[in-house]
Write a protein that holds these residues in place. Structure first.
Motif, short mmCIF file in Angstrom:
data_model
loop_
_atom_site.label_atom_id
_atom_site.label_comp_id
_atom_site.label_asym_id
_atom_site.label_seq_id
_atom_site.Cartn_x
_atom_site.Cartn_y
_atom_site.Cartn_z
N ASP A 698 0.82 -1.22 0.00
CA ASP A 698 0.00 0.00 0.00
C ASP A 698 0.85 1.26 0.00
N ASP A 723 -7.55 -1.31 -4.73
CA ASP A 723 -7.98 -1.21 -3.34
C ASP A 723 -8.07 -2.57 -2.66
N ASP A 724 -8.30 -3.62 -3.43
CA ASP A 724 -8.40 -4.95 -2.83
C ASP A 724 -7.04 -5.60 -2.61
N THR A 726 -4.72 -6.34 -4.92
CA THR A 726 -4.14 -6.98 -6.10
C THR A 726 -3.39 -5.95 -6.94
#
Length: 765
Positions: A698, A723-724, A726
């Motif tokens: 992130d 956001d997930d 990946t």
């Protein structure tokens, strides 16, 4: 973390902060912070490890100029601004310092320097007072032609130094000419050696003529208000009959030019549109790494225009070091193949040919170091050509595999296959312990390195009670290097149609892995022993040696999670990086070279190993620590090593190992290796394939590679984290044939071990 302030408060860490370094290749100018040389033990202008300038002082009138601002422009260039009170002003008397009010009636001196195989300086003196001035600029020089070891300690060589001054047309020359000779006899090697070295200061484009008297050069200067006086000082070094190429006078803009514009143009470039994460810092650190590697280039060892190698680090390791350049070439391979192409054939030329105890040389052994300094060249030590490294012989085949995977160049790789096999043959024949067939070696030289393993300081291998373990010791990482070398050679030999040798290499690697697991694993400690002592017992110290096992792939997949969990405990992971030795160990010292410091170089390859094992959280933690601490160091440049203090409220930044080298080739290459690990970029140029399996954290949600070279192809890739969690990538541009394959890049993909590598790599997902 979702945000990061890339300017953490006021923290800015300076390596060797009391001195200033300007360097390029084998030339290093080390001065005190004001840019001059007053006699400090490491200060001087060094060319090929010879101090050709040992004193350099400046006075304007009777006053030592006050340095208002001094800074590198690039690693090879530097500017200093100085002021003194104008003659006749109230503040014109005294030896130094500058009262604040005198800045209103000031003479400014600007000194601009560029180094190459010598040095060029532009002196400009400007009268910013409102009255005409008359003054005298005095420069004092001396040269002692000391070896760096002598500069820090006792002088050992004896020679004759001559000084001369002459006018040559519109220029003036001050020359220092030094000769020394010595007869030697050590361990069957007898003979005589001599050196002839010198430096000439040529003063050109001078607005008033210089005078020479008692080691001083003086210029009488008259200036009207806002008038400027100029002189060029051109330092030309002479090494054993050769006049070296030195930077010539040029425009001020040249100070900002890249030292190696071709490499900076061709090397993989990095960019990010992020601003509230670590992304800008990552890009800055990578750019610094590219420039530092170019500045460390050793031009006299070039194997071609796009095939070169580097010095290990400034200021102490400005020489050719075998394992250092191999490690650097491996880590920095994503930038381009230049270091791979230059390092491997060069080290083949230096490969051991004879049995020489003095040099720890044996046929097939790979060079450890080659020093051009006076002590080595005069035979005081064997380091003009010395082989005392166990690691170099294993790294050579590993890096040869990288040359093949990144370039697919059969003409470049095939001539180096047999040298790589000779290196492994030397390992098997001369570097094995009697028990268990593990790899270890002791020096045979009276002047040799006592410890020839990865951490080669004398006291790095300590038992659980803190006692130094006698040599030869079989350290865990050296077994891992041999495993990786034989695994790599199995892959490359198979691609070159040498199937029987490939199968033998694969078989020997697998057998070594099994012996290693049985002998080194400590079930009660979730870690591998640091080493096996000469009597075969485990040296049960917890250390970073085990990190190299992860990077090699020798670790059993069922144990790698337990191992990394153990190494991330707070006695090993400081928060700034992995300590070389557990802080719970009785021999731990946060400043000891290999008993508590943090070495960036151990993190890049380990992050790649973690990625291949699927330990992405571990990979991200290692990378985050390195990039965050790089943001605290001057120039976003990681030094050779730093202290192992914990990252807590009492230690908001780590201390610096006092003798740390910076720039340092290993540390520069580490930044590239860390990014490669997170992007999961692994080439198979021989098959025209690039495998990509990105796992961005992130704190680095977006980054772009431009000009990534695989074989004859070039590709631009943009990576984005969703956001997930990946990560996807997009091909922005591509030239040349290259198939980009998504999916895993673990050991099961990149290993051979009796299976058909070509089919496995090319198999569609």
């Amino acid at each position: 973390m979702s945000e990061w302030n890339i300017e953490p408060d006021l923290i800015r860490l300076q390596v060797r902060g009391d001195q200033c370094y300007v360097s390029r290749g084998e030339t290093v100018l080390a001065t005190q912070r004001d840019g001059f040389i007053e006699g400090g033990e490491e200060q001087g202008l060094y060319v090929r490890q010879t101090r050709v300038l040992s004193r350099y002082r400046c006075r304007i009138g009777r006053i030592r100029p006050f340095a208002t601002t001094v800074s590198n422009v690039h690693q090879h260039s530097w500017i200093g601004y100085y002021v003194v009170p104008a003659p006749g002003s109230d503040d014109a008397n005294g030896e130094g310092g500058l009262p604040q009010r005198s800045s209103q009636q000031t003479l400014e001196m600007r000194v601009a320097r560029r180094v190459g195989e010598g040095m060029h300086e532009d002196y400009d003196l400007t009268n910013y007072s409102r009255d005409p001035v008359r003054t005298r600029l005095t420069l004092e020089f001396d040269a002692d032609f000391a070896d760096p070891e002598e500069a820090r300690g006792e002088r050992r060589q004896e020679g004759r130094l001559k000084r001369s001054w002459r006018r040559d047309g519109d220029a003036w020359e001050l020359s220092f000419d030094y000769r020394a000779s010595r007869r030697f006899s050590h361990q069957g090697e007898r003979g005589s050696a001599s050196i002839h070295r010198g430096v000439t200061l040529r003063i050109e484009r001078c607005d008033s003529p210089p005078r020479h008297r008692e080691g001083r050069i003086q210029f009488d200067i008259q200036l009207q208000p806002h008038e400027r006086w100029h002189a060029c000082l051109h330092w030309v070094a002479h090494m054993d009959g050769d006049e070296l190429s030195s930077p010539r006078c040029g425009s001020n803009g040249n100070l900002s030019a890249h030292v190696d514009p071709d490499f900076m143009r061709d090397a993989t470039d990095f960019a990010s549109a992020e601003s509230r994460t670590l992304a800008p810092l990552v890009v800055q650190s990578l750019e610094r790494a590219r420039e530092d590697l170019a500045a460390l280039r050793l031009p006299r060892f070039d194997q071609g225009e796009h095939a070169w190698t580097v010095a290990a680090g400034v200021p102490m390791y400005v020489a050719l070091f075998g394992r250092d350049v191999l490690t650097t070439a491996y880590g920095a391979a994503m930038l381009g193949p230049e270091l791979l192409r230059g390092t491997l054939p060069l080290l083949e030329q230096w490969q051991g040919r004879v049995d020489d105890e003095w040099r720890d040389e044996q046929p097939g052994r790979i060079l450890h170091e080659a020093h051009p300094g006076p002590l080595a060249q005069l035979g005081f030590n064997p380091r003009d050509r010395y082989y005392g490294s166990l690691t170099s012989a294993s790294l050579y085949p590993i890096v040869l595999g990288q040359l093949w995977q990144w370039t697919g160049d059969r003409k470049a790789v095939e001539p180096l296959l047999d040298p790589a096999l000779r290196a492994l043959e030397w390992m098997d024949r001369h570097a094995r312990l009697d028990h268990g067939h593990f790899y270890a070696i002791a020096t045979r030289s009276r002047e040799g390195l006592k410890n020839q393993t990865w951490k080669d300081s004398d006291d790095s291998v300590v038992d659980e009670d803190g006692e130094i373990v006698e040599q030869p010791v079989a350290t865990c990482e050296e077994q891992a290097f041999v495993f990786a070398a034989k695994r790599t050679m199995a892959q490359v030999l198979a691609d070159f149609g040498r199937g029987d040798e490939a199968r033998r290499m694969a078989k020997e690697a697998l057998e070594l892995r099994q012996r290693f697991e049985d002998a080194f694993w400590m079930e009660d400690a979730d870690c591998y022993a640091m080493a096996l002592a000469p009597d075969g017992r485990q040296v049960r110290s917890i250390s970073s040696n085990a990190l190299r096992c992860v990077s090699s792939g020798i670790v059993d997949p069922s144990r790698v999670g337990r191992l990394m969990e153990r190494l991330f405990q707070d006695d090993m992971f400081s928060g700034w990086g992995m300590r070389t030795l557990s802080s719970r160990h009785p021999a731990f010292n946060p400043y000891a070279y290999h008993r508590g410091t943090v070495w960036p170089v151990e993190h890049g390859a380990t992050a790649q190993g973690c990625g291949r094992y699927g330990l992405h959280d571990c990979m991200h933690r290692l990378a985050q620590a390195m990039f965050e601490v790089a943001g605290m160091f001057e120039f976003r440049r990681l030094p050779e090593c730093f202290s192992g203090h914990p990252r807590d409220e009492a230690h908001p930044f780590p201390a610096i190992y006092p003798a740390s080298n910076s720039p340092h080739a290993w540390s520069a290459s580490t930044m590239v290796a860390l990014l490669q690990a997170m992007l999961g970029v692994y080439p198979f140029a021989g098959q025209g394939v690039l495998r990509v399996a990105p796992q961005l954290p992130d704190w680095l949600p977006q980054i772009t590679l431009r000009g990534l070279r695989v074989g004859q192809a070039r590709v631009d890739l943009a990576f984005n984290r969703a956001d997930d969690g990946t990560t996807s990538f997009e091909v922005l541009d591509q030239s040349g044939d290259l198939r980009i394959v998504t999916g895993a890049t673990g050991w099961d993909v990149i290993d051979l071990f009796g299976k058909d590598l070509h089919e496995r790599v090319l198999q569609p997902d």
